[in-house]
Write a protein that holds these residues in place. Structure first.
Motif, PDB file in Angstrom:
ATOM      1  N   THR A  81       0.277  -1.071  -0.197  1.00  0.00           N
ATOM      2  CA  THR A  81      -0.248  -0.103   0.058  1.00  0.00           C
ATOM      3  C   THR A  81       0.783   1.017   0.059  1.00  0.00           C
ATOM      4  OG1 THR A  81      -1.939   0.962   0.470  1.00  0.00           O
ATOM      5  CG2 THR A  81       0.078  -0.194   2.361  1.00  0.00           C
ATOM      6  N   ARG A  82       0.334   2.376  -0.329  1.00  0.00           N
ATOM      7  CA  ARG A  82       1.188   3.562   0.298  1.00  0.00           C
ATOM      8  C   ARG A  82       0.221   4.584   1.077  1.00  0.00           C
ATOM      9  NH1 ARG A  82      -0.254   7.127  -5.585  1.00  0.00           N
ATOM     10  NH2 ARG A  82      -2.007   7.020  -6.048  1.00  0.00           N
ATOM     11  N   GLU A  83       1.422   5.443   1.478  1.00  0.00           N
ATOM     12  CA  GLU A  83       0.111   7.099   1.592  1.00  0.00           C
ATOM     13  C   GLU A  83       1.328   8.257   1.111  1.00  0.00           C
ATOM     14  OE1 GLU A  83       0.861   7.864   5.844  1.00  0.00           O
ATOM     15  OE2 GLU A  83       0.435   6.211   6.802  1.00  0.00           O
ATOM     16  N   PRO A  84       0.151   9.164   0.730  1.00  0.00           N
ATOM     17  CA  PRO A  84      -1.583   9.026   1.692  1.00  0.00           C
ATOM     18  C   PRO A  84      -1.761   8.182   0.700  1.00  0.00           C
ATOM     19  CG  PRO A  84      -1.147  11.526   0.582  1.00  0.00           C
ATOM     20  CD  PRO A  84       0.460  11.260   0.692  1.00  0.00           C
ATOM     21  N   GLY A  85      -3.142   7.484   0.605  1.00  0.00           N
ATOM     22  CA  GLY A  85      -3.896   7.330   0.067  1.00  0.00           C
ATOM     23  C   GLY A  85      -4.161   5.476   0.668  1.00  0.00           C
ATOM     24  N   GLY A  86      -4.142   4.409  -0.807  1.00  0.00           N
ATOM     25  CA  GLY A  86      -4.426   3.078  -0.487  1.00  0.00           C
ATOM     26  C   GLY A  86      -5.990   2.875   0.000  1.00  0.00           C
ATOM     27  N   THR A  87      -7.010   3.371  -0.087  1.00  0.00           N
ATOM     28  CA  THR A  87      -8.452   2.957   0.969  1.00  0.00           C
ATOM     29  C   THR A  87      -8.986   4.637  -0.669  1.00  0.00           C
ATOM     30  OG1 THR A  87      -9.030   4.457   1.824  1.00  0.00           O
ATOM     31  CG2 THR A  87      -7.721   2.709   2.699  1.00  0.00           C
ATOM     32  N   LYS A 126      -2.868  17.934  -4.649  1.00  0.00           N
ATOM     33  CA  LYS A 126      -3.027  18.958  -6.281  1.00  0.00           C
ATOM     34  C   LYS A 126      -3.004  20.351  -5.922  1.00  0.00           C
ATOM     35  CE  LYS A 126      -7.746  20.850  -8.441  1.00  0.00           C
ATOM     36  NZ  LYS A 126      -7.089  20.954  -9.464  1.00  0.00           N
ATOM     37  N   ASN A 127      -2.269  21.644  -6.881  1.00  0.00           N
ATOM     38  CA  ASN A 127      -1.987  22.510  -7.436  1.00  0.00           C
ATOM     39  C   ASN A 127      -3.161  23.605  -7.648  1.00  0.00           C
ATOM     40  OD1 ASN A 127       0.826  22.389  -6.784  1.00  0.00           O
ATOM     41  ND2 ASN A 127       0.761  21.276  -8.675  1.00  0.00           N
ATOM     42  N   THR A 128      -3.911  23.722  -6.705  1.00  0.00           N
ATOM     43  CA  THR A 128      -4.763  25.093  -6.945  1.00  0.00           C
ATOM     44  C   THR A 128      -5.180  26.548  -6.385  1.00  0.00           C
ATOM     45  OG1 THR A 128      -7.096  25.763  -5.906  1.00  0.00           O
ATOM     46  CG2 THR A 128      -6.102  24.292  -4.340  1.00  0.00           C
ATOM     47  N   LYS A 129      -5.388  27.356  -6.941  1.00  0.00           N
ATOM     48  CA  LYS A 129      -5.122  28.717  -6.487  1.00  0.00           C
ATOM     49  C   LYS A 129      -5.813  29.192  -6.359  1.00  0.00           C
ATOM     50  CE  LYS A 129      -2.250  29.735 -10.360  1.00  0.00           C
ATOM     51  NZ  LYS A 129      -1.708  30.432 -11.774  1.00  0.00           N
ATOM     52  N   LYS A 130      -7.317  28.532  -5.851  1.00  0.00           N
ATOM     53  CA  LYS A 130      -9.123  28.623  -5.247  1.00  0.00           C
ATOM     54  C   LYS A 130      -8.773  28.811  -3.979  1.00  0.00           C
ATOM     55  CE  LYS A 130     -11.671  26.331  -9.018  1.00  0.00           C
ATOM     56  NZ  LYS A 130     -12.470  26.073  -9.560  1.00  0.00           N
ATOM     57  N   GLU A 131      -7.697  28.133  -3.054  1.00  0.00           N
ATOM     58  CA  GLU A 131      -7.708  28.179  -1.684  1.00  0.00           C
ATOM     59  C   GLU A 131      -6.172  27.784  -1.718  1.00  0.00           C
ATOM     60  OE1 GLU A 131     -10.150  26.073   2.038  1.00  0.00           O
ATOM     61  OE2 GLU A 131     -11.213  25.307   0.041  1.00  0.00           O
ATOM     62  N   PHE A 132      -5.728  27.935  -0.496  1.00  0.00           N
ATOM     63  CA  PHE A 132      -4.782  27.879   0.007  1.00  0.00           C
ATOM     64  C   PHE A 132      -4.765  26.864   1.224  1.00  0.00           C
ATOM     65  CE2 PHE A 132      -1.638  28.387   3.718  1.00  0.00           C
ATOM     66  CZ  PHE A 132      -0.515  28.356   3.348  1.00  0.00           C
ATOM     67  N   ILE A 171      -4.913  15.711   7.091  1.00  0.00           N
ATOM     68  CA  ILE A 171      -5.173  15.463   6.263  1.00  0.00           C
ATOM     69  C   ILE A 171      -4.777  14.102   6.193  1.00  0.00           C
ATOM     70  CG2 ILE A 171      -5.818  15.549   3.808  1.00  0.00           C
ATOM     71  CD1 ILE A 171      -6.856  18.715   3.927  1.00  0.00           C
ATOM     72  N   MET A 172      -3.117  14.806   6.181  1.00  0.00           N
ATOM     73  CA  MET A 172      -2.372  13.718   6.577  1.00  0.00           C
ATOM     74  C   MET A 172      -2.837  11.863   7.264  1.00  0.00           C
ATOM     75  SD  MET A 172      -0.248  13.857   3.997  1.00  0.00           S
ATOM     76  CE  MET A 172       1.079  12.035   4.793  1.00  0.00           C
ATOM     77  N   TYR A 173      -3.069  12.295   8.373  1.00  0.00           N
ATOM     78  CA  TYR A 173      -4.197  11.619   9.726  1.00  0.00           C
ATOM     79  C   TYR A 173      -5.356  11.333   9.255  1.00  0.00           C
ATOM     80  CZ  TYR A 173       0.618  11.803  12.521  1.00  0.00           C
ATOM     81  OH  TYR A 173       2.156  12.222  13.247  1.00  0.00           O
ATOM     82  N   ALA A 174      -5.853  12.079   8.922  1.00  0.00           N
ATOM     83  CA  ALA A 174      -7.616  11.091   8.279  1.00  0.00           C
ATOM     84  C   ALA A 174      -6.859  10.694   7.296  1.00  0.00           C
ATOM     85  CB  ALA A 174      -7.959  12.851   7.620  1.00  0.00           C
ATOM     86  N   ALA A 175      -6.273  10.501   6.535  1.00  0.00           N
ATOM     87  CA  ALA A 175      -5.910   9.962   4.894  1.00  0.00           C
ATOM     88  C   ALA A 175      -5.332   7.715   6.002  1.00  0.00           C
ATOM     89  CB  ALA A 175      -5.090   9.725   3.934  1.00  0.00           C
ATOM     90  N   GLU A 183      -7.383   7.875  -0.759  1.00  0.00           N
ATOM     91  CA  GLU A 183      -6.895   8.489  -2.059  1.00  0.00           C
ATOM     92  C   GLU A 183      -7.436  10.155  -2.634  1.00  0.00           C
ATOM     93  OE1 GLU A 183      -4.818   7.096  -4.437  1.00  0.00           O
ATOM     94  OE2 GLU A 183      -3.790   5.617  -3.285  1.00  0.00           O
ATOM     95  N   SER A 184      -8.705  10.305  -2.073  1.00  0.00           N
ATOM     96  CA  SER A 184      -9.310  11.079  -1.832  1.00  0.00           C
ATOM     97  C   SER A 184      -8.550  12.868  -1.787  1.00  0.00           C
ATOM     98  CB  SER A 184     -10.753  11.275  -2.327  1.00  0.00           C
ATOM     99  OG  SER A 184     -11.587  10.106  -2.534  1.00  0.00           O
ATOM    100  N   LEU A 185      -7.950  12.073  -0.383  1.00  0.00           N
ATOM    101  CA  LEU A 185      -7.369  13.143   0.268  1.00  0.00           C
ATOM    102  C   LEU A 185      -5.811  13.635  -0.218  1.00  0.00           C
ATOM    103  CD1 LEU A 185      -8.433  11.488   3.668  1.00  0.00           C
ATOM    104  CD2 LEU A 185      -9.712  13.863   2.624  1.00  0.00           C
ATOM    105  N   ARG A 186      -5.571  12.152  -0.702  1.00  0.00           N
ATOM    106  CA  ARG A 186      -4.264  12.519  -1.554  1.00  0.00           C
ATOM    107  C   ARG A 186      -4.092  13.326  -2.416  1.00  0.00           C
ATOM    108  NH1 ARG A 186       0.397   8.907  -2.656  1.00  0.00           N
ATOM    109  NH2 ARG A 186       1.216   9.871  -4.098  1.00  0.00           N
TER     110      ARG A 186
END
Length: 211
Positions: free
Chosen positions: A40-46, A58-64, A73-77, A50-53
Motif C-alpha cells: 500500500t501507500r501513503e497518502p492513499g491506499g483506500t 493538487k495545485n490549486t489557486k482557489k484555496e490555500f 488531512i495526512m492523519y485522516a488519510a 486516495e481522495s485526500l491524497r
C-alpha cells in the motif's frame, strides 16, 4: 514466520517504489508468498484516502491549504488506511509493505513545515493505536539530487514544487530520527541502482534471519 509491518521512507524521487518491489521479491525468495503480502501507500491506499491524497497533491489557486490542515488531512488519510487495510491484513497474518507511514509526517510536516512536534506526537498517539512498523527502510538522497530528479520528471505536484530549504529541513529531520531509532535501516540511495538494490536485499535478509 510471524507477519511483519515494513515501511519505506525518503524524500521524493528517492526510489521508494522500486524499494517496495525489491522488498516483496526478497520476501518471496525467503518463502513468503505474494498472496500473504499487502502493498500500500501513503497518502492513499483506500478510496477515501486516495481522495485526500488528491487534495494534498493538487495545485490549486482557489484555496490555500494551511500547514495544520495539511497535517490533519495526512492523519485522516492515515487512519483510513490503518483501519481498512493495515490492521485487517495484519490481523489475518499477512505482511504489510507501505510506501510511507507516520515517519513521513514527522519529517515533512514536523521538519519541512516546522509544525509543533508535540502536536504531531499527540496526533499519532491518539489515532495510531500503537501500530508502528517492525522495520523501516530510509532511502537517503540529498535535497539537490531530489530536486534534480524532480526536474527531469516534470508536471510536479504541490509538495514536489517545494523549495530546497524545505527538503533540507525534511531530510535533516529524517536523519535525526534515524540516528535515534534502531528499527530504521539507513540506505544510501545516491549510489548506483544495482548497489542500492543489493544493500536493500542484504539488509532485509539479515533482519529476517534474526526475527
Amino acid at each position: 514466520m510471524q507477519n511483519k509491518f515494513i515501511t519505506v521512507e525518503g524524500l521524493e524521487s528517492s526510489g521508494k517504489t522500486t524499494a517496495c518491489s525489491i522488498i516483496i521479491k526478497t520476501l518471496n525468495e525467503y518463502g513468503i508468498s505474494k498472496k500473504n503480502i499487502v502493498l500500500t501507500r501513503e497518502p492513499g491506499g483506500t478510496p477515501i484516502a486516495e481522495s485526500l491524497r488528491y487534495i494534498i497533491k493538487k495545485n490549486t489557486k482557489k484555496e490555500f491549504i494551511s500547514d495544520k490542515a495539511e497535517l490533519l488531512i495526512m492523519y485522516a488519510a492515515r487512519v483510513q488506511l490503518l483501519e481498512n487495510v493495515i490492521k485487517p491484513a495484519l490481523n489475518v497474518g499477512k505482511w504489510v509493505i507501505s510506501d510511507r507511514y507516520d515517519l513521513s509526517s514527522q519529517a515533512y510536516q514536523g521538519g519541512g513545515r516546522q509544525l509543533d512536534k508535540n502536536l504531531i506526537h499527540h496526533l499519532k498517539s491518539m489515532v495510531l493505536d500503537d501500530i508502528y512498523p517492525n522495520l523501516t527502510f530510509y532511502l537517503d538522497i540529498t535535497p539537490d539530487i531530489c530536486l534534480r530528479r524532480l526536474q527531469k520528471k516534470g508536471d510536479l505536484d504541490r509538495i514536489e514544487q517545494e523549495s530546497l530549504s524545505f527538503f533540507e529541513r525534511t531530510r535533516n529531520c529524517y536523519l535525526d530520527i534515524v540516528r535515534k531509532d534502531n528499527s530504521i535501516i539507513f540506505i544510501d540511495a545516491t549510489k548506483s541502482l544495482d548497489t542500492v538494490i543489493q544493500n536493500l536485499k542484504n539488509s532485509l535478509f539479515n533482519w529476517l534471519k534474526i526475527k
